[in-house]
Write a protein that holds these residues in place. Sequence first.
Motif, short mmCIF file in Angstrom:
data_model
loop_
_atom_site.label_atom_id
_atom_site.label_comp_id
_atom_site.label_asym_id
_atom_site.label_seq_id
_atom_site.Cartn_x
_atom_site.Cartn_y
_atom_site.Cartn_z
N MET A 1 0.84 -1.21 0.00
CA MET A 1 0.00 0.00 0.00
C MET A 1 0.87 1.26 0.00
SD MET A 1 -3.27 -0.75 -0.09
CE MET A 1 -4.17 0.58 0.67
N ARG A 2 1.90 1.27 0.83
CA ARG A 2 2.80 2.43 0.90
C ARG A 2 3.57 2.64 -0.40
NH1 ARG A 2 4.21 0.09 5.81
NH2 ARG A 2 6.21 -0.48 4.92
N ARG A 3 3.79 1.56 -1.14
CA ARG A 3 4.50 1.67 -2.42
C ARG A 3 3.57 2.09 -3.55
NH1 ARG A 3 9.77 -1.40 -3.16
NH2 ARG A 3 9.51 -0.16 -5.04
N GLY A 4 2.29 2.29 -3.25
CA GLY A 4 1.35 2.79 -4.24
C GLY A 4 0.54 1.74 -4.97
N PHE A 5 0.63 0.49 -4.53
CA PHE A 5 -0.15 -0.59 -5.15
C PHE A 5 -1.48 -0.73 -4.42
CE2 PHE A 5 4.32 -1.70 -5.96
CZ PHE A 5 4.28 -1.82 -7.34
N LEU A 6 -2.32 0.29 -4.55
CA LEU A 6 -3.55 0.33 -3.78
C LEU A 6 -4.52 -0.78 -4.15
CD1 LEU A 6 -4.09 4.20 -3.83
CD2 LEU A 6 -2.83 2.81 -2.18
N LYS A 7 -4.69 -1.05 -5.43
CA LYS A 7 -5.63 -2.09 -5.87
C LYS A 7 -4.99 -3.47 -5.86
CE LYS A 7 -8.30 1.01 -8.77
NZ LYS A 7 -8.74 1.31 -10.13
N GLU A 8 -3.68 -3.55 -6.00
CA GLU A 8 -3.00 -4.82 -6.16
C GLU A 8 -2.40 -5.36 -4.87
OE1 GLU A 8 -2.03 -1.98 -7.67
OE2 GLU A 8 -2.24 -2.22 -9.82
N ALA A 9 -2.52 -4.64 -3.76
CA ALA A 9 -1.82 -5.01 -2.53
C ALA A 9 -2.18 -6.42 -2.06
CB ALA A 9 -2.11 -3.99 -1.43
N SER A 10 -3.44 -6.79 -2.11
CA SER A 10 -3.85 -8.14 -1.68
C SER A 10 -3.25 -9.21 -2.57
CB SER A 10 -5.37 -8.26 -1.68
OG SER A 10 -5.94 -7.45 -0.70
N ASP A 11 -3.33 -9.00 -3.88
CA ASP A 11 -2.78 -9.99 -4.81
C ASP A 11 -1.27 -10.12 -4.67
OD1 ASP A 11 -5.30 -10.53 -5.84
OD2 ASP A 11 -5.08 -9.07 -7.47
N LEU A 12 -0.59 -9.00 -4.50
CA LEU A 12 0.86 -9.03 -4.35
C LEU A 12 1.27 -9.72 -3.05
CD1 LEU A 12 1.72 -5.46 -5.67
CD2 LEU A 12 2.16 -7.64 -6.81
N THR A 13 0.52 -9.46 -2.00
CA THR A 13 0.79 -10.13 -0.72
C THR A 13 0.64 -11.64 -0.88
OG1 THR A 13 0.06 -8.18 0.52
CG2 THR A 13 0.09 -10.29 1.70
N GLN A 14 -0.42 -12.05 -1.55
CA GLN A 14 -0.65 -13.47 -1.79
C GLN A 14 0.50 -14.08 -2.61
OE1 GLN A 14 -3.07 -15.35 -0.56
NE2 GLN A 14 -2.37 -17.18 -1.59
N GLU A 15 0.94 -13.37 -3.62
CA GLU A 15 2.03 -13.88 -4.46
C GLU A 15 3.33 -14.03 -3.67
OE1 GLU A 15 3.90 -15.57 -7.53
OE2 GLU A 15 1.76 -15.14 -7.42
N VAL A 16 3.59 -13.11 -2.75
CA VAL A 16 4.77 -13.23 -1.90
C VAL A 16 4.69 -14.50 -1.07
CG1 VAL A 16 6.01 -12.22 0.06
CG2 VAL A 16 5.27 -10.76 -1.83
N PHE A 17 3.51 -14.79 -0.52
CA PHE A 17 3.36 -16.00 0.29
C PHE A 17 3.51 -17.26 -0.56
CE2 PHE A 17 1.11 -13.35 3.57
CZ PHE A 17 2.08 -13.52 4.54
N VAL A 18 3.04 -17.23 -1.79
CA VAL A 18 3.22 -18.38 -2.68
C VAL A 18 4.71 -18.62 -2.93
CG1 VAL A 18 2.87 -19.21 -5.05
CG2 VAL A 18 0.96 -18.20 -3.79
#
Length: 69
Positions: A19-36
């Motif tokens: 969110m702080r990096r500006g990925f307001l809409k993608e934050a959930s998907d990016l978080t999930q991808e990191v966990f994968v």
Amino acid sequence: MDWNQIVADLGPRLFNYFMRRGFLKEASDLTQEVFVRLYQKIENHSFDQAKGSLDNYTFGIARYEALEN
């Protein structure tokens, strides 16, 4: 390592990082991808606690994930 505890501890921090990096809409998907990716690294024995903490390793993955998007 307790996977549920890892997700509970790092999930909100990763989400806020994106969110702080500006990925307001993608934050959930990016978080999930990191966990994968993190799960894959742990399963392949690519993560070595002797070389650094799980937090640093995870946020390194998050950094590269952000750069790719």
